[in-house]
Design a protein around this motif. Structure first.
Motif, PDB file in Angstrom:
ATOM      1  N   ASN A  69      -1.180   6.891  -2.619  1.00  0.00           N
ATOM      2  CA  ASN A  69      -2.002   5.832  -3.204  1.00  0.00           C
ATOM      3  C   ASN A  69      -1.158   4.585  -3.401  1.00  0.00           C
ATOM      4  OD1 ASN A  69      -0.783   5.959  -6.036  1.00  0.00           O
ATOM      5  ND2 ASN A  69      -1.452   8.070  -5.714  1.00  0.00           N
ATOM      6  N   GLU A  70      -1.825   3.532  -3.846  1.00  0.00           N
ATOM      7  CA  GLU A  70      -1.157   2.233  -3.975  1.00  0.00           C
ATOM      8  C   GLU A  70      -0.344   2.109  -5.250  1.00  0.00           C
ATOM      9  OE1 GLU A  70      -5.311   2.011  -5.692  1.00  0.00           O
ATOM     10  OE2 GLU A  70      -4.332   2.818  -3.898  1.00  0.00           O
ATOM     11  N   ASN A  71      -0.325   3.147  -6.092  1.00  0.00           N
ATOM     12  CA  ASN A  71       0.393   3.086  -7.359  1.00  0.00           C
ATOM     13  C   ASN A  71       1.808   3.640  -7.297  1.00  0.00           C
ATOM     14  OD1 ASN A  71      -2.760   3.737  -8.312  1.00  0.00           O
ATOM     15  ND2 ASN A  71      -1.751   2.038  -9.349  1.00  0.00           N
ATOM     16  N   VAL A  72       2.252   4.018  -6.100  1.00  0.00           N
ATOM     17  CA  VAL A  72       3.632   4.471  -5.945  1.00  0.00           C
ATOM     18  C   VAL A  72       4.555   3.265  -6.084  1.00  0.00           C
ATOM     19  CG1 VAL A  72       5.317   5.493  -4.385  1.00  0.00           C
ATOM     20  CG2 VAL A  72       2.996   6.426  -4.496  1.00  0.00           C
ATOM     21  N   MET A  73       5.426   3.305  -7.075  1.00  0.00           N
ATOM     22  CA  MET A  73       6.349   2.200  -7.332  1.00  0.00           C
ATOM     23  C   MET A  73       7.569   2.304  -6.420  1.00  0.00           C
ATOM     24  SD  MET A  73       7.682   0.963 -11.065  1.00  0.00           S
ATOM     25  CE  MET A  73       8.363   2.583 -11.470  1.00  0.00           C
ATOM     26  N   GLU A  74       8.099   3.530  -6.287  1.00  0.00           N
ATOM     27  CA  GLU A  74       9.209   3.802  -5.382  1.00  0.00           C
ATOM     28  C   GLU A  74       9.027   5.193  -4.789  1.00  0.00           C
ATOM     29  OE1 GLU A  74      12.774   1.306  -7.670  1.00  0.00           O
ATOM     30  OE2 GLU A  74      12.836   3.493  -7.589  1.00  0.00           O
ATOM     31  N   ALA A  75       9.380   5.338  -3.531  1.00  0.00           N
ATOM     32  CA  ALA A  75       9.381   6.649  -2.879  1.00  0.00           C
ATOM     33  C   ALA A  75      10.797   6.926  -2.409  1.00  0.00           C
ATOM     34  CB  ALA A  75       8.407   6.680  -1.708  1.00  0.00           C
ATOM     35  N   ASN A  76      11.429   7.936  -3.021  1.00  0.00           N
ATOM     36  CA  ASN A  76      12.782   8.326  -2.637  1.00  0.00           C
ATOM     37  C   ASN A  76      12.705   9.461  -1.628  1.00  0.00           C
ATOM     38  OD1 ASN A  76      14.616   6.721  -4.435  1.00  0.00           O
ATOM     39  ND2 ASN A  76      13.372   7.695  -6.017  1.00  0.00           N
ATOM     40  N   ILE A  77      13.115   9.215  -0.404  1.00  0.00           N
ATOM     41  CA  ILE A  77      13.109  10.226   0.656  1.00  0.00           C
ATOM     42  C   ILE A  77      14.549  10.682   0.860  1.00  0.00           C
ATOM     43  CG2 ILE A  77      12.473  10.735   3.042  1.00  0.00           C
ATOM     44  CD1 ILE A  77      10.733   8.057   2.782  1.00  0.00           C
ATOM     45  N   SER A  78      14.849  11.914   0.463  1.00  0.00           N
ATOM     46  CA  SER A  78      16.208  12.439   0.597  1.00  0.00           C
ATOM     47  C   SER A  78      16.276  13.376   1.791  1.00  0.00           C
ATOM     48  CB  SER A  78      16.644  13.163  -0.682  1.00  0.00           C
ATOM     49  OG  SER A  78      15.825  14.288  -0.928  1.00  0.00           O
ATOM     50  N   ILE A 102      10.168   0.719  -1.436  1.00  0.00           N
ATOM     51  CA  ILE A 102       9.822   0.007  -2.658  1.00  0.00           C
ATOM     52  C   ILE A 102       8.403  -0.548  -2.524  1.00  0.00           C
ATOM     53  CG2 ILE A 102      10.479  -1.869  -4.218  1.00  0.00           C
ATOM     54  CD1 ILE A 102      13.336  -1.572  -2.957  1.00  0.00           C
ATOM     55  N   LYS A 103       7.527  -0.109  -3.427  1.00  0.00           N
ATOM     56  CA  LYS A 103       6.109  -0.471  -3.404  1.00  0.00           C
ATOM     57  C   LYS A 103       5.515  -0.300  -1.998  1.00  0.00           C
ATOM     58  CE  LYS A 103       6.333  -3.597  -7.369  1.00  0.00           C
ATOM     59  NZ  LYS A 103       6.096  -4.977  -7.878  1.00  0.00           N
ATOM     60  N   PRO A 104       5.622   0.904  -1.450  1.00  0.00           N
ATOM     61  CA  PRO A 104       5.170   1.126  -0.076  1.00  0.00           C
ATOM     62  C   PRO A 104       3.655   1.071   0.050  1.00  0.00           C
ATOM     63  CG  PRO A 104       5.726   3.207  -1.094  1.00  0.00           C
ATOM     64  CD  PRO A 104       6.126   2.140  -2.071  1.00  0.00           C
TER      65      PRO A 104
END
Length: 585
Positions: free
Chosen positions: A252-261, A301-303
């Motif tokens: 959704n549009e409320n993801v502030m940051e997505a950390n992909i490790s 960041i804000k994807p």
């Protein structure tokens, strides 16, 4: 003329009912993503040469730093043997350069002889005391591989070390510093009981592993748990020397940051594509990238909402593990039930809302993806019962029937597979005819309550301006925060400062609500805060607690005005504890 007058009188009548407390005044409790102040504590004694030959602990700490928010989080470090080898005070992360500098500092750590865990923990507590930020969530992360090995030439005994450790633990507990411990048990000699107790006493979590290779995933788990997030497994691959597709779902549009490790044994290369299939440069303005021999981290960041794609190319037959941690700018609001007298078998309407930026979230998809439940604690029986909540795409809701003539604490928990949010609590008192939310009102409200019955409404014309000012006051929103500390007058121990945002409430709030409705502070139900003019608060004391300002008792029965940075001390009557209040804007 009569129609206009009727409408005006109706407005005044409704306003009077609100002022008198006969119609509901809504209040909300919020749980949002936090900034953190973290101190990493690592054993750098020579025994780590066996349990962590490749210095994976360094890589794990560096990945933790990379997962921190692009702006606002703070991080410090203590490297210890039987003394402080190196230390770094809390650094506020505001740029990629800040993270790079901190990671280079980690790479500079050297190892030495002997081990004294108390030295490292004690120093970490001092670093938090000196540099923690208001409103941030503090934590200590301890990586250790074995028992103490004290230098025989130092004269220091295990008894002294144990005493210093307990002092540090007591301080961490009092200040609200959870200690997450990681036992690196490569040789089977880790003193797990010591590490477990460290975490248990400070409300942290203990982890253990026989392989340093697990440290990056453990640090990820700690990062997520502390911020009420979840590590979302994406995929596991065996590299074939070619680019392999990995789908990353931004829900959704409320993801502030997505950390992909991406954890591996050998370096990888990666390409990134947005939901439209367009390749995105790594790094770029909204894509943070960091890599090492042990991990690669890509932070979006804000994807944009939708399915992103990462193409990963690793060394043939290398194992690749891809995980995700979403960080949301979301809170959960619990609407207070309508003011009324509750009793056994009465039905209470429950409504909870997701919010972002102080506004209710308009996202049916988000509501439907989450599961919400009402947590009801019977304060009489000390029993918790869960009730599932429905959703209509705009809120979570249910009708809860009061099962007995008891006092109940209510809160709502909502979660999906990537994060959870929980509201603060409200109390429903069905043990007596008058509900706790009606127990006491500021004197201004009581002075006009008789008008709620309709008697003398026509005479209100001469009090129009006075009434309208009361209406405006009853509906006025709060600003600022209240900083709360509780001191045990018997032991002198103080809790860590708790920051309560006042803009979650409207019209009035009881101090007991700000204290999470803890039963031992029930007498604070009689202490009420209402918004005042020019960004002030007015405190009313209707009970037996003593209010002190600048060391002198003050009478707050008629209302005490609090301005920015004012500080009060409240001496409780039923328990030997005091509460310090600081009003900050």
């Amino acid at each position: 003329m009569w129609v206009k007058l009727s409408r005006y009188i109706s407005f005044i009548t409704i306003s009077l009912f609100i002022t008198a407390g006969l119609l509901p005044i809504k209040g909300y409790a919020v749980d949002t993503a936090e900034k953190m102040d973290a101190v990493l504590v690592v054993d750098v004694s020579n025994s780590m040469n066996k349990s962590d030959k490749k210095k994976v602990s360094n890589e794990a700490m560096k990945m933790f730093v990379d997962m921190l928010s692009v702006s606002g989080d703070k991080v410090g470090l203590v490297a210890y043997t039987d003394q402080i080898n190196r230390e770094k005070a809390l650094l506020e992360i505001n740029s990629e350069e800040d993270k790079t500098d901190f990671k280079e500092y980690i790479d500079s750590l050297t190892r030495g002889s002997y081990t004294d865990i108390a030295i490292g923990v004690n120093e970490a507590v001092k670093i938090l005391d000196a540099g923690k930020a208001k409103g941030h969530s503090p934590l200590i992360i301890l990586l250790a591989d074995g028992i103490n090995e004290l230098n025989p030439d130092s004269g220091r005994t295990q008894k002294q070390s144990d005493k210093d450790m307990q002092t540090a633990v007591n301080k961490a507990k009092a200040e609200g510093y959870p200690i997450y411990t990681i036992g690196l048990n490569a040789d089977g000699k880790t003193n797990q009981s010591v590490l477990k107790n460290l975490s248990k006493e400070t409300s942290g979590i203990y982890f253990t592993t026989n392989s340093a290779d697990d440290l990056p995933s453990i640090l990820s788990e700690i990062f997520a748990k502390h911020l009420k997030l979840k590590v979302v497994p994406v995929t596991k691959l065996t590299a074939n020397g070619k680019y392999q597709d990995v789908v990353i779902d931004i829900p959704n549009e409320n993801v502030m940051e997505a950390n992909i490790s991406i954890t591996t044994n050998k370096p990888i290369t990666a390409k990134l594509f947005d939901p439209d299939g367009k390749e995105v440069n790594i790094p770029s303005s909204n894509v943070y990238y960091s890599s090492s021999n042990a991990y690669t981290l890509i932070k979006l960041i804000k994807p944009a909402f939708g399915k992103w794609k990462i193409q990963v190319k690793g060394i043939n037959k290398d194992k690749i593990d891809v995980n995700m941690i979403y960080n949301y700018d979301l809170g959960l609001l619990l609407e207070e039930p309508a003011n009324k007298n509750y009793g056994k078998n009465d039905t209470v309407g429950i409504k909870a809302f997701l919010e972002t930026g102080g506004k209710k979230l308009q996202s049916p998809v988000m509501y439907k993806e989450m599961k919400a439940k009402l947590l009801v604690t019977d304060l009489t029986l000390k029993k918790v019962v869960e009730y599932p909540l429905d959703t209509d795409g705009k809120k979570f809701f249910s009708n809860w029937k009061i099962p007995d003539q008891h006092k109940y604490e209510l809160k709502v928990l909502a979660e999906d597979n990537s994060f959870s949010r929980e509201t603060n609590s409200i109390v429903i008192d069905a043990s007596r005819k008058t509900s706790s939310v009606l127990a006491e009102e500021p004197k201004e409200g009581k002075g006009v309550k008789w008008l709620g019955t309709g008697i003398g409404l026509l005479a209100a014309a001469c009090f129009i301006f006075y009434i309208l000012s009361l209406v405006k006051k009853a509906n006025r929103g709060f600003i600022g925060q209240m900083v709360i500390e509780v001191r045990d007058e018997n032991t002198g121990e103080k809790t860590s400062p708790q920051y309560r945002k006042l803009n979650a409430f409207k019209g009035k709030v009881r101090l007991h609500q700000l204290l999470q409705l803890a039963p031992e502070f029930i007498e604070t139900e009689s202490i009420i805060l209402v918004p005042g003019k020019n960004d002030t608060l007015i405190l009313y004391n209707k009970g037996e607690a003593v209010i002190e300002r600048s060391g002198r008792a003050v009478d707050a029965a008629q209302g005490l005005v609090l301005k920015k940075n004012d500080r009060l001390k409240i001496m409780l009557h039923k328990v030997n504890k005091s509460i310090s209040l600081d009003y900050i804007i």
